[in-house]
Design a protein around this motif. Structure first.
Motif, short mmCIF file in Angstrom:
data_model
loop_
_atom_site.label_atom_id
_atom_site.label_comp_id
_atom_site.label_asym_id
_atom_site.label_seq_id
_atom_site.Cartn_x
_atom_site.Cartn_y
_atom_site.Cartn_z
N PHE A 1 5.78 5.91 19.11
CA PHE A 1 5.14 5.74 20.42
C PHE A 1 4.36 4.43 20.41
O PHE A 1 3.53 4.19 19.53
CB PHE A 1 4.21 6.91 20.72
N SER B 1 6.96 8.99 31.26
CA SER B 1 5.64 8.72 31.83
C SER B 1 5.10 9.99 32.46
O SER B 1 5.67 10.50 33.42
CB SER B 1 5.73 7.59 32.87
N LEU C 1 -0.38 8.84 32.05
CA LEU C 1 0.04 7.45 31.90
C LEU C 1 0.21 6.78 33.25
O LEU C 1 -0.11 5.59 33.41
CB LEU C 1 1.35 7.39 31.10
N ASN D 1 -1.07 11.60 22.72
CA ASN D 1 0.39 11.70 22.76
C ASN D 1 0.98 11.67 21.36
O ASN D 1 1.94 12.38 21.06
CB ASN D 1 0.96 10.56 23.61
N VAL E 1 4.72 1.39 28.01
CA VAL E 1 4.90 2.32 26.89
C VAL E 1 6.35 2.27 26.45
O VAL E 1 7.26 1.93 27.22
CB VAL E 1 4.52 3.77 27.29
N LEU F 1 2.08 1.83 22.92
CA LEU F 1 1.37 1.60 24.17
C LEU F 1 0.72 0.23 24.11
O LEU F 1 0.04 -0.11 23.13
CB LEU F 1 0.31 2.68 24.41
N CYS G 1 -6.98 4.44 27.65
CA CYS G 1 -5.63 4.17 27.12
C CYS G 1 -5.55 4.55 25.65
O CYS G 1 -4.55 5.14 25.20
CB CYS G 1 -5.28 2.71 27.29
N ALA H 1 -3.08 7.47 24.14
CA ALA H 1 -2.09 7.17 23.12
C ALA H 1 -2.28 8.03 21.87
O ALA H 1 -1.31 8.53 21.30
CB ALA H 1 -2.16 5.69 22.76
#
Length: 360
Positions: A348, A322, A326, A285, A342, A350, A278, A282
Motif C-alpha cells: 500500500f 478508494s 480516502l 489500511n 494511492v 499513499l 493521511c 494509511a
C-alpha cells in the motif's frame, strides 16, 4: 441492453405489433384496397405520437377514423385497440372503457375483440405505471445527485473556511507576540541602550552606579518578559512534524520507520491536520488489509511543496481502490491545491503533496 429495457421501448413495440396485426387482417381477408387507407391513417397517427408528444385530444382522430370505417370493415373494430392503449398510457383509462361499446355493435362474434381491447387496456396501464415509476426514479436520482453536489460544495466551503480560520489564528498570534515584544522587551532594551550611552558621559561615580543599576534592572525585566513570551507561545501538545513522528513511532501493529527532510517550519498549520489524517488512514489500511511487517513514512519539504509518503512492504488482501475515508482526504487535498494518490501494486502506497506559500 440498458436502453432496451426502458418502458418506452415496449410502448413502441406494442404499437408496431398492433399495426402488423391490422396489416395481417387486411392481407388475409378479402377487403377492398380503400380499407388499406384506414391502416395508413392509423400508421400516420401512431408515427406522429412516436416522434412528437401530441395532446390527449389527438386520440379522437384515430377514434373518428375507426368509427367511419365501421360499416365497411371489421378491421376498424380492432383498430380501436390503439386509441384504448394510448388513453390508458396517458392515465385516462376510464375514458378507454367507452370503446368497449363496440362489442355490442360489432357484426361478428366479439370474443376475440374483447380480449384484444382488454389486452390493450392492460398493457397501456402497465406502461403508464412503468413510465411514472421511471420518472419518479429519475427525479429521485436527480435530487440525490443534487444533494451530493451540494454536500461536496459544503465540504469544500468548510475546508476553505477552516483554512482561512487557521491562517487568521496564525496571523493573530504573530500580531500578539509582536505587540508584546514591542511593548515590553523593546522598551526595556531601548532604555538599557540609552542608559549605557549616558554612562559614557557621566563623571560622578554615584550617578554612574545608578545608571548601571538601571541597565541591570531593565535587562533583567526584558529577559523575564522574553522567557514568558516564549513559554506562552510554546504549545503544550505536539504539533507539526513532531506530532506525525509521535503517531508513526507509537503505532502498535506494525513497525514504522520515520524519516523527515527539508525545512518543515514553513509548512502552514492547517496542512499538518491533513497530513496527520493521511498518515493515520494509511497506517490503518496497512494494519487491516495488508500483511506488512514494516512501514516507511517520509515527510519531505521543498521550496514549494511538502510531501508525505507512506509505503509498506506487504500485499493488499482486500482490493479496494478508494474508500470513503480516502475520497474525503482526496477532496481535502484538492481544496488546499494539492493531490492525494494511492497505489496497491507493491504494497500500500499513499502520497500526499501540498503546495507551500511563498516564504517572502
Amino acid at each position: 441492453m440498458k436502453s432496451f429495457t426502458e418502458p418506452i421501448r415496449f410502448v413502441n413495440g406494442w404499437r408496431i405489433l398492433n399495426l402488423v396485426f391490422l396489416v395481417y387482417l387486411w392481407a388475409s381477408g378479402e377487403y377492398a384496397s380503400s380499407v388499406f387507407i384506414l391502416i395508413l391513417l392509423i400508421l400516420l397517427f401512431t408515427s406522429m405520437r412516436w416522434r412528437f408528444k401530441l395532446p390527449v385530444w389527438s386520440i379522437l382522430l384515430d377514434t373518428v377514423v375507426c368509427f367511419l370505417y365501421f360499416p365497411y370493415t371489421s378491421i376498424a373494430y380492432y383498430g380501436l385497440s390503439l386509441p384504448v392503449f394510448e388513453l390508458a398510457l396517458r392515465g385516462k383509462w376510464h375514458f378507454a372503457l367507452l370503446f368497449f361499446i363496440a362489442l355490442f355493435v360489432a357484426p361478428f362474434s366479439p370474443e376475440w375483440l374483447l380480449w384484444h381491447l382488454v389486452l390493450a387496456l392492460f398493457l397501456g396501464l402497465f406502461s403508464y405505471v412503468s413510465l411514472q415509476n421511471l420518472q419518479k426514479y429519475k427525479q429521485e436520482a436527480d435530487e440525490q445527485r443534487k444533494a451530493r453536489y451540494e454536500l461536496e460544495k459544503i465540504k469544500t466551503d468548510l475546508l476553505a473556511a477552516n483554512q482561512s480560520v487557521s491562517q487568521q489564528a496564525e496571523l493573530m498570534e504573530r500580531y500578539r507576540m509582536a505587540r508584546q515584544l514591542h511593548d515590553h522587551l523593546g522598551h526595556d532594551l531601548t532604555g538599557a541602550a540609552l542608559a549605557l550611552q549616558a554612562y559614557e558621559y557621566v563623571q560622578e561615580p554615584e550617578e554612574a552606579h545608578k545608571l548601571l543599576q538601571e541597565v541591570k534592572r531593565r535587562l533583567d525585566h526584558s529577559t523575564k518578559s522574553l522567557r514568558e513570551t516564549v513559554h506562552n507561545a510554546t504549545p503544550i501538545a505536539l504539533i507539526g512534524v513532531e506530532n506525525l513522528e509521535y503517531v508513526a513511532c507509537n503505532f502498535p501493529q506494525v513497525e514504522v520507520r520515520f524519516e523527515k527532510s527539508g525545512d518543515l517550519l514553513f509548512v502552514p498549520a492547517h496542512h499538518w491536520g491533513l497530513l496527520e489524517a493521511c498518515l493515520k488512514e494509511a497506517l490503518t489500511n496497512a494494519a487491516r488489509h495488508s500483511d506488512a511487517t514494516e512501514i516507511v513514512v517520509k515527510v519531505q519539504a521543498a521550496e514549494s511543496i511538502v510531501r508525505l509518503l507512506v509505503q509498506d512492504n506487504g500485499t493488499i488482501q482486500k482490493k479496494e481502490q478508494s474508500g470513503s475515508g480516502l475520497r474525503s482526504l482526496q477532496l481535502r487535498a484538492r481544496s488546499l491545491g494539492g493531490s492525494l494518490s494511492v497505489s496497491a501494486n507493491h504494497g500500500f502506497l499513499l502520497v500526499c503533496v501540498l503546495p507551500l506559500r511563498e516564504k517572502g
